[in-house]
Design a protein around this motif. Structure first.
Motif, PDB file in Angstrom:
ATOM      1  N   ILE A 256       0.841  -1.204   0.000  1.00 31.74           N
ATOM      2  CA  ILE A 256       0.000   0.000   0.000  1.00 31.74           C
ATOM      3  C   ILE A 256       0.872   1.249   0.000  1.00 31.74           C
ATOM      4  O   ILE A 256       0.642   2.183  -0.774  1.00 31.74           O
ATOM      5  N   GLU A 257       1.900   1.279   0.864  1.00 31.18           N
ATOM      6  CA  GLU A 257       2.755   2.466   0.935  1.00 31.18           C
ATOM      7  C   GLU A 257       3.506   2.690  -0.369  1.00 31.18           C
ATOM      8  O   GLU A 257       3.718   3.833  -0.782  1.00 31.18           O
TER       9      GLU A 257
ATOM     10  N   LYS B 217     -10.261  -0.933   3.009  1.00 35.94           N
ATOM     11  CA  LYS B 217     -10.684   0.259   2.275  1.00 35.94           C
ATOM     12  C   LYS B 217     -10.469   1.518   3.089  1.00 35.94           C
ATOM     13  O   LYS B 217      -9.928   2.521   2.582  1.00 35.94           O
ATOM     14  N   ASP B 218     -10.843   1.490   4.361  1.00 38.59           N
ATOM     15  CA  ASP B 218     -10.671   2.659   5.209  1.00 38.59           C
ATOM     16  C   ASP B 218      -9.195   2.990   5.387  1.00 38.59           C
ATOM     17  O   ASP B 218      -8.795   4.158   5.339  1.00 38.59           O
ATOM     18  N   PHE B 219      -8.374   1.976   5.576  1.00 37.26           N
ATOM     19  CA  PHE B 219      -6.937   2.193   5.760  1.00 37.26           C
ATOM     20  C   PHE B 219      -6.319   2.856   4.530  1.00 37.26           C
ATOM     21  O   PHE B 219      -5.569   3.832   4.637  1.00 37.26           O
ATOM     22  N   VAL B 220      -6.636   2.326   3.340  1.00 31.98           N
ATOM     23  CA  VAL B 220      -6.073   2.868   2.099  1.00 31.98           C
ATOM     24  C   VAL B 220      -6.526   4.316   1.895  1.00 31.98           C
ATOM     25  O   VAL B 220      -5.722   5.190   1.554  1.00 31.98           O
ATOM     26  N   LEU B 221      -7.813   4.574   2.108  1.00 33.33           N
ATOM     27  CA  LEU B 221      -8.306   5.939   1.917  1.00 33.33           C
ATOM     28  C   LEU B 221      -7.659   6.915   2.899  1.00 33.33           C
ATOM     29  O   LEU B 221      -7.311   8.047   2.533  1.00 33.33           O
ATOM     30  N   ARG B 222      -7.492   6.487   4.141  1.00 32.13           N
ATOM     31  CA  ARG B 222      -6.845   7.363   5.120  1.00 32.13           C
ATOM     32  C   ARG B 222      -5.411   7.685   4.711  1.00 32.13           C
ATOM     33  O   ARG B 222      -4.955   8.827   4.849  1.00 32.13           O
ATOM     34  N   ARG B 223      -4.684   6.683   4.238  1.00 31.61           N
ATOM     35  CA  ARG B 223      -3.299   6.915   3.812  1.00 31.61           C
ATOM     36  C   ARG B 223      -3.256   7.850   2.608  1.00 31.61           C
ATOM     37  O   ARG B 223      -2.388   8.723   2.506  1.00 31.61           O
TER      38      ARG B 223
ATOM     39  N   LEU C  99      -3.024  12.137  -9.093  1.00 33.35           N
ATOM     40  CA  LEU C  99      -1.762  11.561  -8.608  1.00 33.35           C
ATOM     41  C   LEU C  99      -1.994  10.407  -7.642  1.00 33.35           C
ATOM     42  O   LEU C  99      -1.210   9.456  -7.601  1.00 33.35           O
ATOM     43  N   LEU C 100      -3.077  10.485  -6.867  1.00 34.98           N
ATOM     44  CA  LEU C 100      -3.332   9.485  -5.843  1.00 34.98           C
ATOM     45  C   LEU C 100      -4.336   8.426  -6.282  1.00 34.98           C
ATOM     46  O   LEU C 100      -4.804   7.630  -5.463  1.00 34.98           O
ATOM     47  N   GLY C 101      -4.658   8.399  -7.569  1.00 35.06           N
ATOM     48  CA  GLY C 101      -5.445   7.297  -8.107  1.00 35.06           C
ATOM     49  C   GLY C 101      -6.940   7.371  -7.858  1.00 35.06           C
ATOM     50  O   GLY C 101      -7.626   6.348  -7.961  1.00 35.06           O
ATOM     51  N   PHE C 102      -7.481   8.560  -7.563  1.00 39.59           N
ATOM     52  CA  PHE C 102      -8.932   8.685  -7.395  1.00 39.59           C
ATOM     53  C   PHE C 102      -9.599   8.745  -8.769  1.00 39.59           C
ATOM     54  O   PHE C 102      -9.038   9.302  -9.712  1.00 39.59           O
TER      55      PHE C 102
ATOM     56  N   THR D  64     -15.050  14.485  -1.872  1.00 36.57           N
ATOM     57  CA  THR D  64     -15.989  13.888  -0.915  1.00 36.57           C
ATOM     58  C   THR D  64     -15.248  13.112   0.167  1.00 36.57           C
ATOM     59  O   THR D  64     -15.538  13.243   1.364  1.00 36.57           O
ATOM     60  N   VAL D  65     -14.278  12.290  -0.250  1.00 39.63           N
ATOM     61  CA  VAL D  65     -13.511  11.491   0.711  1.00 39.63           C
ATOM     62  C   VAL D  65     -12.651  12.390   1.591  1.00 39.63           C
ATOM     63  O   VAL D  65     -12.537  12.172   2.803  1.00 39.63           O
ATOM     64  N   PHE D  66     -12.053  13.409   0.988  1.00 39.97           N
ATOM     65  CA  PHE D  66     -11.199  14.310   1.748  1.00 39.97           C
ATOM     66  C   PHE D  66     -12.003  14.999   2.855  1.00 39.97           C
ATOM     67  O   PHE D  66     -11.569  15.081   4.007  1.00 39.97           O
TER      68      PHE D  66
END
Length: 310
Positions: A214-215, A251-257, A280-283, A291-293
């Motif tokens: 993920i990182e 999903k929550d972990f990836v979005l938070r990162r 850049l972050l694949g959204f 919305t996620v931010f």
């Protein structure tokens, strides 16, 4: 156009094109600016460089160097750099560590336009420890992840170092240069050790692999099926094990990162728009990113982009 390395002078290749580890050349060219730190008496700081790829060109051959640690930070564009056997897509905000004796090369079929900066540190396990030599030893010998997020204040110190090197040289400017770069190494090391913590603390090897993946791929879309495959687990087992190790869902972990990284970019010295950061972050879209931010940060990303820096 003939490709140039980060360094002048190549590393000779042995049989079957394998790189032979050698010394580093520090000459400057039209594409490369180099500050010879060792020549200023600032060892174990060896050199700081800025490399501008001004035109597309063929990939560079494999290189490696003994007794040094390399830190590479992209400034503009994206670079595919292979270290060891893994190719990393580096974008601004990431830092790549190449330990002593590890081969590396630009891995893209065609080297892109762009700009990156690099630092060379001399590694000698024998001298008495100082904060800087201790930091270099960790960066040289740690088995942890090769890519992590660079704090903006560390990268900014590299820019300040280039400015200091242009000033009239005296013992004060050399001392400021040494202090500035030593501080940047320590800041990078702090982020490096923090990035390793969740992986090294995880007793489940599959989840540790997934966290590291993920990182290293934070700029890409990331689904649970792909993560489960990286971890070598079934989807259901992966979801259960991941939650047990991290306290949250994949999903929550990836979005938070991703949102943590987005905030760093938006608050930093970059000039990316909200749409560019989302890309850049694949959204999938800037609307979904916003919305996620807002969900995780409580404010729209545009508020950070337009806020004056302290």
């Amino acid at each position: 156009m003939k490709p140039e390395s980060f360094f002048s002078g190549g590393v000779p290749h042995g049989p079957h094109g394998r790189p032979v580890c050698g010394s580093v050349g520090l000459g400057a060219t039209g594409e490369r600016t180099v500050i010879d730190l060792a020549g200023r008496g600032l060892a174990p700081l060896v050199a700081l460089g800025r490399y501008r790829s001004l035109a597309a060109c063929k990939p560079q051959g494999a290189r490696c160097h003994l007794g040094i640690v390399m830190l590479i930070l992209p400034v503009k564009g994206a670079f595919d750099i292979t270290a060891g056997r893994i190719t990393h897509r580096l974008r601004p905000g990431a830092v790549l560590r190449i330990p002593p004796g590890h081969p590396y090369w630009i891995g893209a079929p065609v080297q892109p336009w762009g700009e990156l900066e690099w630092m060379i540190l001399h590694y000698d396990p024998s001298p008495a420890g100082s904060a800087l030599t201790d930091a270099i030893e960790i960066l040289a010998t740690s088995p942890g992840m090769p890519v992590w997020q660079a704090p903006d204040h560390a990268a900014e110190r590299w820019g300040r170092a280039f400015d200091l090197a242009q000033q009239e040289r005296d013992w004060i400017s050399d001392s400021l240069l040494q202090h500035t770069l030593t501080e940047s190494v320590l800041l990078l090391l702090r982020e490096f050790t923090a990035a390793q913590a969740p992986v090294s603390a995880s007793p489940h090897p599959g989840i540790a692999q997934a966290l590291a993946w993920i990182e290293d791929h934070i700029n890409q879309p990331c689904g649970i099926a792909e993560l489960a495959s990286v971890a070598g687990l079934s989807t259901s087992r992966f979801h259960e094990a991941f939650r047990a190790e991290t306290g949250t869902t994949p999903k929550d972990f990836v979005l938070r990162r991703k949102i943590d990284r987005a905030r760093t970019l938006l608050e930093g010295a970059t000039h990316y728009s909200v749409t560019e950061v989302a890309c850049l972050l694949g959204f999938s879209s800037s609307q979904y990113f916003a919305t996620v931010f807002r969900r995780y940060q409580g404010i729209p990303p545009s508020q950070l982009r337009h806020s004056p820096r302290p």
